[in-house]
Design a protein around this motif. Structure first.
Motif, PDB file in Angstrom:
ATOM      1  N   ASN A  83       8.039   5.394   1.913  1.00  0.00           N
ATOM      2  CA  ASN A  83       7.706   4.151   3.219  1.00  0.00           C
ATOM      3  C   ASN A  83       6.714   5.290   4.349  1.00  0.00           C
ATOM      4  OD1 ASN A  83       9.709   5.760   4.790  1.00  0.00           O
ATOM      5  ND2 ASN A  83      11.420   4.164   4.503  1.00  0.00           N
ATOM      6  N   ASP A  93       1.751   0.234   8.387  1.00  0.00           N
ATOM      7  CA  ASP A  93       1.844  -0.652   7.412  1.00  0.00           C
ATOM      8  C   ASP A  93       1.338  -0.454   6.363  1.00  0.00           C
ATOM      9  OD1 ASP A  93       3.075  -2.806   8.800  1.00  0.00           O
ATOM     10  OD2 ASP A  93       0.379  -3.537   9.738  1.00  0.00           O
ATOM     11  N   ASP A  95       2.017  -0.392   1.282  1.00  0.00           N
ATOM     12  CA  ASP A  95       2.676  -0.234   0.328  1.00  0.00           C
ATOM     13  C   ASP A  95       3.266   1.258   0.355  1.00  0.00           C
ATOM     14  OD1 ASP A  95       2.669  -2.957  -0.497  1.00  0.00           O
ATOM     15  OD2 ASP A  95       0.953  -2.509  -1.006  1.00  0.00           O
ATOM     16  N   SER A  97       5.257   3.925  -2.017  1.00  0.00           N
ATOM     17  CA  SER A  97       4.053   4.778  -3.856  1.00  0.00           C
ATOM     18  C   SER A  97       6.080   5.568  -4.589  1.00  0.00           C
ATOM     19  CB  SER A  97       3.893   6.320  -3.376  1.00  0.00           C
ATOM     20  OG  SER A  97       2.341   5.956  -2.554  1.00  0.00           O
ATOM     21  N   LYS A 113       1.056   3.560  -6.269  1.00  0.00           N
ATOM     22  CA  LYS A 113       1.197   2.788  -4.977  1.00  0.00           C
ATOM     23  C   LYS A 113       2.495   1.505  -6.074  1.00  0.00           C
ATOM     24  CE  LYS A 113      -0.617   4.674  -0.887  1.00  0.00           C
ATOM     25  NZ  LYS A 113       0.898   4.538  -0.378  1.00  0.00           N
ATOM     26  N   MET A 114       3.387   1.323  -4.936  1.00  0.00           N
ATOM     27  CA  MET A 114       4.498   0.018  -5.373  1.00  0.00           C
ATOM     28  C   MET A 114       3.732  -1.544  -5.241  1.00  0.00           C
ATOM     29  SD  MET A 114       5.683   1.151  -7.707  1.00  0.00           S
ATOM     30  CE  MET A 114       7.446   0.370  -7.995  1.00  0.00           C
ATOM     31  N   ASP A 115       3.452  -2.207  -5.355  1.00  0.00           N
ATOM     32  CA  ASP A 115       2.603  -3.443  -4.935  1.00  0.00           C
ATOM     33  C   ASP A 115       3.771  -4.043  -4.128  1.00  0.00           C
ATOM     34  OD1 ASP A 115      -0.310  -2.934  -5.144  1.00  0.00           O
ATOM     35  OD2 ASP A 115      -0.813  -4.617  -6.926  1.00  0.00           O
ATOM     36  N   GLY A 116       3.383  -4.999  -2.534  1.00  0.00           N
ATOM     37  CA  GLY A 116       4.331  -5.293  -2.443  1.00  0.00           C
ATOM     38  C   GLY A 116       5.346  -4.953  -1.546  1.00  0.00           C
ATOM     39  N   ASP A 117       5.817  -3.680  -1.541  1.00  0.00           N
ATOM     40  CA  ASP A 117       6.749  -2.669  -1.468  1.00  0.00           C
ATOM     41  C   ASP A 117       7.200  -1.769  -0.075  1.00  0.00           C
ATOM     42  OD1 ASP A 117       9.681  -2.069  -0.763  1.00  0.00           O
ATOM     43  OD2 ASP A 117       9.873  -1.621  -3.303  1.00  0.00           O
ATOM     44  N   PRO A 118       6.554  -2.304   0.765  1.00  0.00           N
ATOM     45  CA  PRO A 118       6.887  -1.375   1.696  1.00  0.00           C
ATOM     46  C   PRO A 118       7.701   0.312   1.968  1.00  0.00           C
ATOM     47  CG  PRO A 118       7.494  -2.683   3.364  1.00  0.00           C
ATOM     48  CD  PRO A 118       7.639  -3.442   1.103  1.00  0.00           C
ATOM     49  N   VAL A 120       9.675   1.731  -0.816  1.00  0.00           N
ATOM     50  CA  VAL A 120      10.265   2.283  -1.986  1.00  0.00           C
ATOM     51  C   VAL A 120      12.306   3.117  -2.137  1.00  0.00           C
ATOM     52  CG1 VAL A 120       9.715   2.823  -4.386  1.00  0.00           C
ATOM     53  CG2 VAL A 120       8.276   1.865  -3.076  1.00  0.00           C
TER      54      VAL A 120
END
Length: 231
Positions: A83, A93, A95, A97, A113-118, A120
């Motif tokens: 994060n 801000d 996403d 990884s 990168k994990m779309d929509g997940d700030p 992981v």
């Protein structure tokens, strides 16, 4: 008297400050941890401590200038989640990884990168019914499934859980080979067949949990420890 506990080394010299990703014992007997960077800097590191030699190995910013907020281990890989939190700086801000670190080659072999997940986290790994190494990464009412043998994500699982925003930090391997994680006052279990089971609602929110040597589940809520049967 520096005997027990005994100081081994300082992580400060490596430009790190806080082990937000926690510390775990690997199957190789090594201790692994995930860190934020030092005060005033974005970044993080994945760290290995050899208890026998007391050697510390640091891989800085394996997912870029992001804190290593969670990780999971199997016999070959470490799976990292990040994060944009920092010490003394506002959380940025963007996403988070996900990445795969090869514990034998000592190098990153996959990152995305994990779309929509700030942020992981949490994550856990187990062997699926098809024999593949699988990683589960929850996000709200879904759970993303990464196949480490194919190095790709499968279709996510639906895990609708009523009135339970957010996920806890802990994800456990169950005695029967599944994975268990926290959603407020519910527990969610994913089996090797990738079916989903819910346990709850419990009368209290679960903060942390572990299996004892008796294979029974113990959870804490505030200062109170509970035993949960049948999970």
């Amino acid at each position: 008297n520096n005997v027990n506990p005994r100081h081994i080394a300082s992580i400060v010299e490596h430009g790190l400050c806080r082990p937000v990703g926690r510390m775990k014992l690997g199957r190789d007997g090594m201790l692994y941890s995930g860190w934020q960077a030092e005060y005033g800097r974005y970044g993080g590191a994945f760290v290995r401590l050899d208890p026998n030699t007391e050697k510390i190995t640091v891989w800085s910013d394996p997912l870029g200038p992001e804190a290593i907020a969670a990780f999971a281990l199997d016999d070959k890989y470490a799976y990292l989640g990040s994060n944009h939190s920092a010490n003394g700086l506002p959380t940025k801000d963007g996403d988070g990884s996900f990445g795969v670190f090869d514990l034998v080659a000592d190098e990153m072999v996959y990152r995305v990168k994990m779309d929509g997940d700030p942020s992981v986290r949490p994550m856990g790994t187990f062997i699926g019914a098809d024999g593949h190494r699988l990683v589960i990464v929850p996000l709200g009412d879904s759970a993303r499934v990464f196949d480490a043998d194919e190095m790709e994500f499968r279709d996510p699982l639906d895990v609708p859980t009523p009135e339970s925003p957010g996920d806890g930090e802990d994800m456990l391997n169950t005695p029967d080979g599944g994975l268990l994680y926290i959603r407020k006052n519910w527990l969610v279990k994913i089996t090797p067949e990738l079916t989903v089971e819910h346990f709850g609602p419990l009368p209290w929110n679960v903060e942390h949990m572990t299996y004892g040597s008796d294979d029974l589940l113990y959870v804490c809520s505030g200062p109170t420890l509970y035993r949960v049967d049948g999970v």
